[in-house]
Design a protein around this motif. Structure first.
Motif, PDB file in Angstrom:
ATOM      1  N   THR A  13       0.863  -1.178   0.000  1.00 13.35           N
ATOM      2  CA  THR A  13       0.000   0.000   0.000  1.00 13.35           C
ATOM      3  C   THR A  13       0.900   1.229   0.000  1.00 13.35           C
ATOM      4  O   THR A  13       1.629   1.452   0.971  1.00 13.35           O
ATOM      5  CB  THR A  13      -0.927   0.024   1.225  1.00 13.35           C
ATOM      6  N   PRO A  14       0.892   2.020  -1.067  1.00 15.33           N
ATOM      7  CA  PRO A  14       1.762   3.199  -1.124  1.00 15.33           C
ATOM      8  C   PRO A  14       1.257   4.321  -0.217  1.00 15.33           C
ATOM      9  O   PRO A  14       0.064   4.652  -0.222  1.00 15.33           O
ATOM     10  CB  PRO A  14       1.686   3.630  -2.596  1.00 15.33           C
ATOM     11  N   PHE A  15       2.169   4.886   0.559  1.00 16.95           N
ATOM     12  CA  PHE A  15       1.869   6.041   1.396  1.00 16.95           C
ATOM     13  C   PHE A  15       2.810   7.184   1.032  1.00 16.95           C
ATOM     14  O   PHE A  15       3.895   6.960   0.481  1.00 16.95           O
ATOM     15  CB  PHE A  15       2.042   5.703   2.884  1.00 16.95           C
ATOM     16  N   THR A  16       2.393   8.374   1.355  1.00 17.01           N
ATOM     17  CA  THR A  16       3.295   9.521   1.246  1.00 17.01           C
ATOM     18  C   THR A  16       4.192   9.543   2.480  1.00 17.01           C
ATOM     19  O   THR A  16       3.988   8.775   3.428  1.00 17.01           O
ATOM     20  CB  THR A  16       2.498  10.826   1.155  1.00 17.01           C
ATOM     21  N   ASP A  17       5.168  10.437   2.481  1.00 13.94           N
ATOM     22  CA  ASP A  17       6.085  10.518   3.626  1.00 13.94           C
ATOM     23  C   ASP A  17       5.359  10.809   4.929  1.00 13.94           C
ATOM     24  O   ASP A  17       5.823  10.416   6.004  1.00 13.94           O
ATOM     25  CB  ASP A  17       7.146  11.597   3.383  1.00 13.94           C
ATOM     26  N   ASP A  18       4.215  11.504   4.851  1.00 10.99           N
ATOM     27  CA  ASP A  18       3.483  11.847   6.075  1.00 10.99           C
ATOM     28  C   ASP A  18       2.404  10.827   6.440  1.00 10.99           C
ATOM     29  O   ASP A  18       1.610  11.049   7.354  1.00 10.99           O
ATOM     30  CB  ASP A  18       2.880  13.252   5.973  1.00 10.99           C
ATOM     31  N   GLY A  19       2.353   9.700   5.701  1.00  9.36           N
ATOM     32  CA  GLY A  19       1.458   8.611   6.086  1.00  9.36           C
ATOM     33  C   GLY A  19       0.107   8.593   5.400  1.00  9.36           C
ATOM     34  O   GLY A  19      -0.716   7.708   5.682  1.00  9.36           O
ATOM     35  N   ALA A  20      -0.156   9.524   4.488  1.00 10.13           N
ATOM     36  CA  ALA A  20      -1.411   9.510   3.744  1.00 10.13           C
ATOM     37  C   ALA A  20      -1.335   8.490   2.615  1.00 10.13           C
ATOM     38  O   ALA A  20      -0.248   8.171   2.120  1.00 10.13           O
ATOM     39  CB  ALA A  20      -1.705  10.899   3.178  1.00 10.13           C
ATOM     40  N   VAL A  21      -2.470   7.960   2.206  1.00 10.85           N
ATOM     41  CA  VAL A  21      -2.485   7.042   1.067  1.00 10.85           C
ATOM     42  C   VAL A  21      -2.068   7.809  -0.190  1.00 10.85           C
ATOM     43  O   VAL A  21      -2.577   8.889  -0.478  1.00 10.85           O
ATOM     44  CB  VAL A  21      -3.877   6.426   0.865  1.00 10.85           C
ATOM     45  N   GLY A  42       0.392  -5.601   3.126  1.00 10.17           N
ATOM     46  CA  GLY A  42      -0.198  -4.417   2.530  1.00 10.17           C
ATOM     47  C   GLY A  42      -0.597  -3.431   3.608  1.00 10.17           C
ATOM     48  O   GLY A  42      -1.272  -2.435   3.329  1.00 10.17           O
ATOM     49  N   GLU A  43      -0.160  -3.713   4.841  1.00  9.82           N
ATOM     50  CA  GLU A  43      -0.416  -2.851   5.996  1.00  9.82           C
ATOM     51  C   GLU A  43      -1.913  -2.635   6.235  1.00  9.82           C
ATOM     52  O   GLU A  43      -2.344  -1.590   6.735  1.00  9.82           O
ATOM     53  CB  GLU A  43       0.324  -1.518   5.858  1.00  9.82           C
ATOM     54  N   ALA A  44      -2.704  -3.647   5.914  1.00 12.74           N
ATOM     55  CA  ALA A  44      -4.155  -3.541   6.061  1.00 12.74           C
ATOM     56  C   ALA A  44      -4.600  -3.180   7.476  1.00 12.74           C
ATOM     57  O   ALA A  44      -5.541  -2.387   7.638  1.00 12.74           O
ATOM     58  CB  ALA A  44      -4.815  -4.844   5.612  1.00 12.74           C
ATOM     59  N   LYS A  70       9.776  -1.887   0.167  1.00 12.78           N
ATOM     60  CA  LYS A  70       9.319  -0.574  -0.281  1.00 12.78           C
ATOM     61  C   LYS A  70      10.500   0.301  -0.737  1.00 12.78           C
ATOM     62  O   LYS A  70      10.360   1.104  -1.666  1.00 12.78           O
ATOM     63  CB  LYS A  70       8.528   0.115   0.832  1.00 12.78           C
ATOM     64  N   TYR A  71      11.645   0.130  -0.113  1.00 15.34           N
ATOM     65  CA  TYR A  71      12.830   0.891  -0.538  1.00 15.34           C
ATOM     66  C   TYR A  71      13.159   0.567  -1.992  1.00 15.34           C
ATOM     67  O   TYR A  71      13.413   1.468  -2.801  1.00 15.34           O
ATOM     68  CB  TYR A  71      14.016   0.555   0.366  1.00 15.34           C
ATOM     69  N   VAL A  72      13.155  -0.711  -2.323  1.00 13.78           N
ATOM     70  CA  VAL A  72      13.506  -1.099  -3.686  1.00 13.78           C
ATOM     71  C   VAL A  72      12.414  -0.676  -4.667  1.00 13.78           C
ATOM     72  O   VAL A  72      12.706  -0.214  -5.775  1.00 13.78           O
ATOM     73  CB  VAL A  72      13.773  -2.614  -3.777  1.00 13.78           C
ATOM     74  N   ARG A 122      12.900   1.701  -7.831  1.00 15.57           N
ATOM     75  CA  ARG A 122      12.497   1.310  -9.180  1.00 15.57           C
ATOM     76  C   ARG A 122      11.467   2.273  -9.777  1.00 15.57           C
ATOM     77  O   ARG A 122      11.066   2.106 -10.924  1.00 15.57           O
ATOM     78  CB  ARG A 122      11.930  -0.115  -9.181  1.00 15.57           C
ATOM     79  N   GLY A 123      11.035   3.256  -8.997  1.00 18.39           N
ATOM     80  CA  GLY A 123      10.085   4.237  -9.483  1.00 18.39           C
ATOM     81  C   GLY A 123       8.636   3.801  -9.433  1.00 18.39           C
ATOM     82  O   GLY A 123       7.760   4.454 -10.007  1.00 18.39           O
ATOM     83  N   VAL A 124       8.369   2.705  -8.726  1.00 22.31           N
ATOM     84  CA  VAL A 124       7.010   2.184  -8.647  1.00 22.31           C
ATOM     85  C   VAL A 124       6.174   3.009  -7.680  1.00 22.31           C
ATOM     86  O   VAL A 124       5.003   3.318  -7.942  1.00 22.31           O
ATOM     87  CB  VAL A 124       7.026   0.706  -8.207  1.00 22.31           C
ATOM     88  N   ILE A 125       6.751   3.365  -6.551  1.00 22.11           N
ATOM     89  CA  ILE A 125       6.090   4.207  -5.563  1.00 22.11           C
ATOM     90  C   ILE A 125       6.986   5.412  -5.283  1.00 22.11           C
ATOM     91  O   ILE A 125       8.199   5.347  -5.481  1.00 22.11           O
ATOM     92  CB  ILE A 125       5.781   3.436  -4.257  1.00 22.11           C
ATOM     93  N   SER A 126       6.368   6.499  -4.845  1.00 18.48           N
ATOM     94  CA  SER A 126       7.130   7.737  -4.631  1.00 18.48           C
ATOM     95  C   SER A 126       7.886   7.741  -3.316  1.00 18.48           C
ATOM     96  O   SER A 126       8.954   8.340  -3.193  1.00 18.48           O
ATOM     97  CB  SER A 126       6.189   8.939  -4.670  1.00 18.48           C
ATOM     98  N   SER A 127       7.333   7.078  -2.306  1.00 17.45           N
ATOM     99  CA  SER A 127       7.929   7.072  -0.980  1.00 17.45           C
ATOM    100  C   SER A 127       8.058   5.647  -0.471  1.00 17.45           C
ATOM    101  O   SER A 127       7.167   4.821  -0.685  1.00 17.45           O
ATOM    102  CB  SER A 127       7.066   7.897  -0.009  1.00 17.45           C
ATOM    103  N   ALA A 128       9.141   5.378   0.224  1.00 21.38           N
ATOM    104  CA  ALA A 128       9.343   4.063   0.830  1.00 21.38           C
ATOM    105  C   ALA A 128       8.728   3.977   2.220  1.00 21.38           C
ATOM    106  O   ALA A 128       8.895   2.975   2.917  1.00 21.38           O
ATOM    107  CB  ALA A 128      10.842   3.759   0.919  1.00 21.38           C
ATOM    108  N   ALA A 129       7.981   4.996   2.612  1.00 17.89           N
ATOM    109  CA  ALA A 129       7.464   5.082   3.973  1.00 17.89           C
ATOM    110  C   ALA A 129       6.450   3.989   4.280  1.00 17.89           C
ATOM    111  O   ALA A 129       5.599   3.650   3.461  1.00 17.89           O
ATOM    112  CB  ALA A 129       6.821   6.444   4.199  1.00 17.89           C
ATOM    113  N   LEU A 130       6.554   3.448   5.494  1.00 17.14           N
ATOM    114  CA  LEU A 130       5.518   2.611   6.071  1.00 17.14           C
ATOM    115  C   LEU A 130       4.648   3.501   6.945  1.00 17.14           C
ATOM    116  O   LEU A 130       5.136   4.458   7.551  1.00 17.14           O
ATOM    117  CB  LEU A 130       6.107   1.487   6.919  1.00 17.14           C
ATOM    118  N   ARG A 131       3.366   3.183   7.009  1.00 19.06           N
ATOM    119  CA  ARG A 131       2.512   3.916   7.937  1.00 19.06           C
ATOM    120  C   ARG A 131       2.869   3.485   9.356  1.00 19.06           C
ATOM    121  O   ARG A 131       3.078   2.304   9.627  1.00 19.06           O
ATOM    122  CB  ARG A 131       1.033   3.652   7.653  1.00 19.06           C
TER     123      ARG A 131
END
Length: 310
Positions: A17-25, A52-54, A265-267, A271-280
């Motif tokens: 589940t991709p999140f932004t750096d501040d934890g938003a979806v 997927g951090e459900a 998520k780092y990888v 690879r450009g798949v997600i913008s941030s490697a952040a976990l919620r």
């Protein structure tokens, strides 16, 4: 979208589940992620799983993510949605919602309070009743749920609950479980269901050899699992193992408790798949030393893939 059946095979990637750096979806990240997985040749998507951090999502976020993914694939790939919940009522509510959106099926893990064979059977019998005609996946992941389900119990569930169409096999060690289940179905003692395997693909070649139909797990290089499954299906076992061996060091690293998902998520971000490697939050993060490890593994992986022409 076609419903999930006992004949399912291939690679159903467990999506992050991709999140932004501040934890938003990160909704745009969800779109890119879906496109990436499809481009890499996966057979289907499984969303809202443990990795997927459900558990960190609100109920509304869960439904919104499911809709976004289902709309994005537009019927091209089946989507399985994790609906595990503390009770049957919220499980049924989410399942009905995502099936109405066009999901192909749902996945359910047992509650940690399950201690005996009879309790495991009773729980999944009640799942079948609660979900009605919805096809569902039995998630067998003792390393996380602390619930061990013996082959004889799975066979009993399969006999009595026709909507159970797939086993997500993540027992460890568990190769003998696959063998036992396949032996029973080969003898006609129980209905044959799909078996897709987890654990980051760590044992995928051996699982395919024992009778698994593919993988339902996550790894930052889904093309590894696609390559293994496709080559096994063609009978090119040596090529399947060569591909697997090239990715194994990174897959092994990614299976660490605490930082495994952060590594994935780092990888994916690299690879450009997600913008941030952040976990919620709460979630692990890679140290500088961890990042150095991953970068070293990536460099060696690239070299090995070039050597085998993959």
């Amino acid at each position: 979208m076609p419903l999930l059946t006992e004949d399912a095979k291939g690679v159903y990637i467990i999506a992050v589940t991709p999140f932004t750096d501040d934890g938003a979806v990160d909704w745009n990240g969800v779109d890119r992620m879906v496109d990436f997985y499809e481009e890499k040749g996966v057979t289907g998507l499984t969303i809202l799983g443990l990795l997927g951090e459900a558990p960190k999502l609100t109920s509304e976020e869960s439904r919104s993510i499911a809709k976004r993914v289902i709309d994005r694939v537009a019927g091209r790939l089946p989507v399985v949605v994790g609906v595990t919940a503390p009770g049957l009522a919220p499980m049924r509510e989410l399942a009905e919602s995502v099936m109405d959106m066009g999901a192909s099926g749902v996945m359910v893990a047992p509650p940690w309070t399950t201690k005996t064979d009879d309790q495991a059977y009773a729980f999944y019998a009640s799942v079948g009743d609660a979900l009605g005609k919805t096809p569902w996946v039995l998630q067998d992941y003792p390393l996380t749920t602390n619930v061990t389900i013996a082959p004889k119990v799975i066979e009993r569930i399969v006999r009595d609950v026709p909507t159970c169409v797939m086993l997500k096999h993540e027992d460890w060690p568990g190769l003998s479980k696959i063998g036992a289940l396949r032996a029973s179905s080969d003898k006609g003692e129980v209905r044959r269901i799909s078996i897709l395997c987890g654990n980051g693909g760590l044992f995928l070649p051996e699982e395919m050899a024992r009778g698994a139909d593919g993988a339902m797990t996550g790894f930052c290089y889904p093309e590894m699992m696609v390559g293994v499954v496709e080559n096994y299906a063609k009978g090119d076992v040596q090529r399947a193992h060569d591909i697997f061996d090239a990715y194994l060091p990174l897959a092994r690293y990614e299976q660490q408790q605490g930082i495994g998902l952060a590594s994935r998520k780092y990888v994916l971000a690299k690879r450009g798949v997600i913008s941030s490697a952040a976990l919620r939050k709460p979630g692990g993060a890679l140290s500088n030393a961890d990042i150095a490890d991953v970068e070293r593994l990536l460099a060696r992986q690239t070299k090995r893939l070039q050597e085998i022409g993959a």
